[in-house]
Design a protein around this motif. Sequence first.
Motif, short mmCIF file in Angstrom:
data_model
loop_
_atom_site.label_atom_id
_atom_site.label_comp_id
_atom_site.label_asym_id
_atom_site.label_seq_id
_atom_site.Cartn_x
_atom_site.Cartn_y
_atom_site.Cartn_z
N VAL A 177 -10.73 12.37 -11.48
CA VAL A 177 -10.82 13.76 -11.04
C VAL A 177 -10.93 13.77 -9.51
CG1 VAL A 177 -12.28 15.80 -11.17
CG2 VAL A 177 -11.94 14.39 -13.19
N GLU A 178 -9.95 14.37 -8.85
CA GLU A 178 -9.88 14.32 -7.39
C GLU A 178 -9.83 15.74 -6.82
OE1 GLU A 178 -9.96 12.28 -4.65
OE2 GLU A 178 -9.51 14.13 -3.58
N LYS A 179 -10.69 16.01 -5.85
CA LYS A 179 -10.73 17.40 -5.35
C LYS A 179 -9.50 17.76 -4.51
CE LYS A 179 -13.55 16.79 -1.18
NZ LYS A 179 -14.83 17.07 -0.54
N GLY A 238 -8.82 10.78 1.11
CA GLY A 238 -10.13 10.46 1.71
C GLY A 238 -10.00 9.23 2.59
N ASN A 239 -10.97 8.35 2.52
CA ASN A 239 -10.97 7.19 3.41
C ASN A 239 -9.88 6.18 3.07
OD1 ASN A 239 -13.03 8.26 4.82
ND2 ASN A 239 -14.62 6.96 3.97
N THR A 240 -9.39 6.23 1.84
CA THR A 240 -8.31 5.29 1.48
C THR A 240 -7.11 5.49 2.40
OG1 THR A 240 -9.05 5.16 -0.80
CG2 THR A 240 -6.73 4.63 -0.41
N GLY A 241 -6.81 6.76 2.72
CA GLY A 241 -5.67 7.02 3.60
C GLY A 241 -6.05 7.12 5.06
N PHE A 300 -12.36 -0.76 2.27
CA PHE A 300 -10.94 -0.86 1.88
C PHE A 300 -10.65 -2.24 1.30
CE2 PHE A 300 -6.48 -1.95 2.91
CZ PHE A 300 -5.87 -1.06 2.05
N LYS A 301 -11.15 -3.26 2.00
CA LYS A 301 -10.91 -4.63 1.56
C LYS A 301 -11.44 -4.89 0.15
CE LYS A 301 -13.78 -6.18 4.87
NZ LYS A 301 -14.58 -4.97 5.18
N ALA A 302 -12.45 -4.07 -0.24
CA ALA A 302 -13.12 -4.30 -1.52
C ALA A 302 -12.44 -3.56 -2.67
CB ALA A 302 -14.58 -3.85 -1.41
#
Length: 415
Positions: free
Chosen positions: A62-64, A70-73, A368-370
């Motif tokens: 579920v993504e707003k 978010g931080n992924t991009g 991100f690396k994780a």
Amino acid sequence: MQYSIFNLIREGINKHKGWPAAFRHPEPKERYDVIIIGGGGHGLATAYYLAKEHGIRNVAVVEKGWLGGGNTGRNTTVVRSNYLWDQSAFLYEKSLKLWEGLTQDLNYNLMFSQRGVLNLCHNLHDLRELHRRINAIRLNDIDSEYLTRDQVKAFVPILNMDPNIRYPILGGSLQRRGGNARHDAVAWGFARAADRLGVDILQNCEVMAILRDGAKVTGIETTRGTIRAPKIGAVVAGHASVVAGMAGIRLPIESHPLQALVSEPIKPILHTVIMSGAVHVYVSQSDKGELVMGAGIDTFNSYAQRGSLQVIEDQMAAVVELFPMFSRLRMMRQWAGIVDVCPDASPIVSKTPVEGFYVNCGWGTGGFKATPGSGWVFAHTIAQDRPHRLNEAFNIERFSTGELIDEHGAAAVAH
Ligand code: FAD
Ligand code: PYC
């Protein structure tokens, strides 16, 4: 589906109207076995491994907003596993091993490039600390090597090696298996693979409340209606305290902006990732040719995805100190993401006192690396209702037992 050069030519001629969607856009079902809140890399990886490793396919992510928004991009894509303490080293190394086979596993080109991550040292204290870290990392069978000043010069000839500057370069530690990956591709690749295993990806679906029956979760209230599930995992970097608060959990987290910026594209000039904690900047070159740079968090707390000018001014001064030849480059874009930081600069991947509610957060400036490792252990924790041995130490209780895992040093320049 495999795409060939012929598809590409046909689509070019037909104005790109025939590409199939990478994943479905379903309506929410009334009930799932597991709901994952947060459609960043970590949430999507969790859903993928729930389906793939544990056979739990009745899952909603579920993504707003939109996937990876978010931080992924927003991150600068540095991947490495050179952490000090055993608990972190094992977790980040699991992740790095997953990265090494992920493009094949997801059948999606993540542009994972093991170009090396070089941490510079500039004074005697740095040098001693660097040796301590290299020894600790190697004792855990993870690659890390010392480069002398001359070896640094040979590896990255464009660095300023003048011994008379404010912070002369004395040496460095290199993790050759570290590097970069394409961040959006990580979200899209996990999303497509999870979707194919039956996971429902629900975008534009903001969680407004978490429903409980006494000490148990029963579902969520969202902008697309009520959705029920006996197990809910919250993976909402930047908003972990807000969402955990909906379940009645208070997290020991502070939220800060972290900024980054990119230059105009130039020809290939930097083949590795350079980080300097003392001068305080890191830089790599993207496949498009832009220099990607960043440094530390803005010190104030905020949920606004922008930062203050002083931080980027300092980054610019630092990068020019290390690479005088970059002084005439124009900067193209700057942005920020909100990072959730725990007091020990380590994440929480844990069950909580609320039955069926699990949290995965606090990755701060370095999650991100994780991404694959985090999803892998979180899926195990949710499926088995107990942590995997790799995330056992990253429990929520450590802030009352005092068994902290202090990784401020490994967060290094980004801290
Ligand atoms: P996100 O991608 O932020 O996903 C969380 C999602 O939750 C978001 O899409 C958000 O919209 C959603 N959400 C929030 N609230 C709700 C709600 N109420 N309902 C539904 N959805 C909700 N790490 C590294 O390892 N290397 C780096 O080089 C690096 N560089 C960075 C540079 C910058 C500028 C920043 C900001 C971070 C950097 N990081 C780096 C950290 C890294 O980006 C994060 O740790 C990681 O991407 C977190 O992934 P995630 O999937 O948990 O979070
Ligand atoms: O954790 O390696 C890292 C990192 C680099 C930039 C931001 N975080």
